[in-house]
Design a protein around this motif. Sequence first.
Motif, mmCIF file in Angstrom:
data_model
loop_
_atom_site.group_PDB
_atom_site.id
_atom_site.type_symbol
_atom_site.label_atom_id
_atom_site.label_comp_id
_atom_site.label_asym_id
_atom_site.label_seq_id
_atom_site.Cartn_x
_atom_site.Cartn_y
_atom_site.Cartn_z
ATOM 1 N N VAL A 156 0.835 -1.204 0.000
ATOM 2 C CA VAL A 156 0.000 0.000 0.000
ATOM 3 C C VAL A 156 0.866 1.248 0.000
ATOM 4 O O VAL A 156 0.629 2.194 -0.774
ATOM 5 C CB VAL A 156 -0.953 -0.008 1.210
ATOM 6 N N ARG A 160 1.093 4.130 -2.937
ATOM 7 C CA ARG A 160 0.930 5.570 -2.689
ATOM 8 C C ARG A 160 2.165 6.337 -3.116
ATOM 9 O O ARG A 160 2.062 7.452 -3.668
ATOM 10 C CB ARG A 160 0.623 5.794 -1.211
ATOM 11 N N ALA A 212 -6.340 -4.057 -0.660
ATOM 12 C CA ALA A 212 -5.793 -2.924 0.082
ATOM 13 C C ALA A 212 -5.245 -1.851 -0.855
ATOM 14 O O ALA A 212 -5.433 -0.648 -0.622
ATOM 15 C CB ALA A 212 -4.700 -3.410 1.037
ATOM 16 N N GLU A 215 -8.117 -0.002 -2.645
ATOM 17 C CA GLU A 215 -8.757 0.926 -1.711
ATOM 18 C C GLU A 215 -7.895 2.162 -1.476
ATOM 19 O O GLU A 215 -8.410 3.260 -1.264
ATOM 20 C CB GLU A 215 -9.039 0.221 -0.388
ATOM 21 N N ALA A 216 -6.571 1.999 -1.534
ATOM 22 C CA ALA A 216 -5.660 3.103 -1.246
ATOM 23 C C ALA A 216 -5.534 4.090 -2.397
ATOM 24 O O ALA A 216 -5.503 5.311 -2.177
ATOM 25 C CB ALA A 216 -4.277 2.557 -0.887
#
Length: 354
Positions: A156, A160, A212, A215-216
Amino acid sequence: MNELFEQVSVGKLTLPNRLVMAPMTRSRASGGLVTGLTAEYYAQRAAAGLIITEGTQPSVIGQGYIDTPGLHSPEQVEAWRRVTDAVHGQDGRIFAQLMHSGRIGHPCLYPDGALPVAPSAVASGGQIFTAEDMLDHPTPRAMTPADITSTVADFVAAARNATAAGFDGVELHTANGYLLHQFLCGSANVRSDAYGGPMENRIRFAVEVATAVTEAIGPERVGIRISPANPNNGIREHDPAEVYPALMRALAPFRPAYVHIMEFDREITKLVRAAWPGTLILNPHGTAEGKLGSAVEALRAGLCDAVSLGSLWLANPDLPERVRAGGPYNEADPATFYGGDHRGYTDYPTLEAR
């Protein structure tokens, strides 16, 4: 070959053609940082419908080879920003491939000399190339539940970081015998907890990582690479025809931008296609030049929506132009695939320069 030059949607992107540049490790990073030469290399190939970068480790312990880049520090984000700026400056699109190598690693790669981690303490049986010698992959340390949780968090964070570095998205490397693939495979994953044993348990970790990450950063920015029946890095899959359709069905509700399949078995490809409702990118089986014909055949048959090519892109930065012209094609030099300088990296000539 007009099919290769039709537009196709990948997430929120509209690709101008269906010729995707496949991820290829080049081992030219310095201290985990890509360089200005890397920016030049990818910018030269910005005519691709989509560029997928070389495997990029999401954490220190995720590294599997010497001189590969990361996306887990501010310095790495800044270095990659120069690459994405260069590609976007040439009207290109680029995804970062996030690759945790798992057991395909070695203590010599890590500052603390730690063992690589994997689903189970099962060695690959392979070796790592270093500047001094070939070294056997050690028996890895089996991941604890806490390791699994922290590794999901690493993916994750790297996703990002990729967004902060200007990438259009990320590809989760679930192929070629690396960590996510190791969890899928019963010979590498002999766990007896919720992540091992039955097929629905072995796909759990890959699904958790994908969930995950989507969603991030948003599902439209996430692709998944798979390679059913691929024996690389000591993988021996006994049930790929069941595992991969099940994985597709588990991922479908999260609507990732694409699935990217490195083909080893056409019949399994058909099963994946039937189970996957979204965009499918196919890296067809065969020799470099033969893959072009296979790619067109697959597109015409509706087996995929776009095709990825490796060594043809490596050696031909102007590949779309050459395909339109029917060649000729530069031949890739295997001696310069890994490591080195600009030779065999940024010096392949274009048609115009011949």
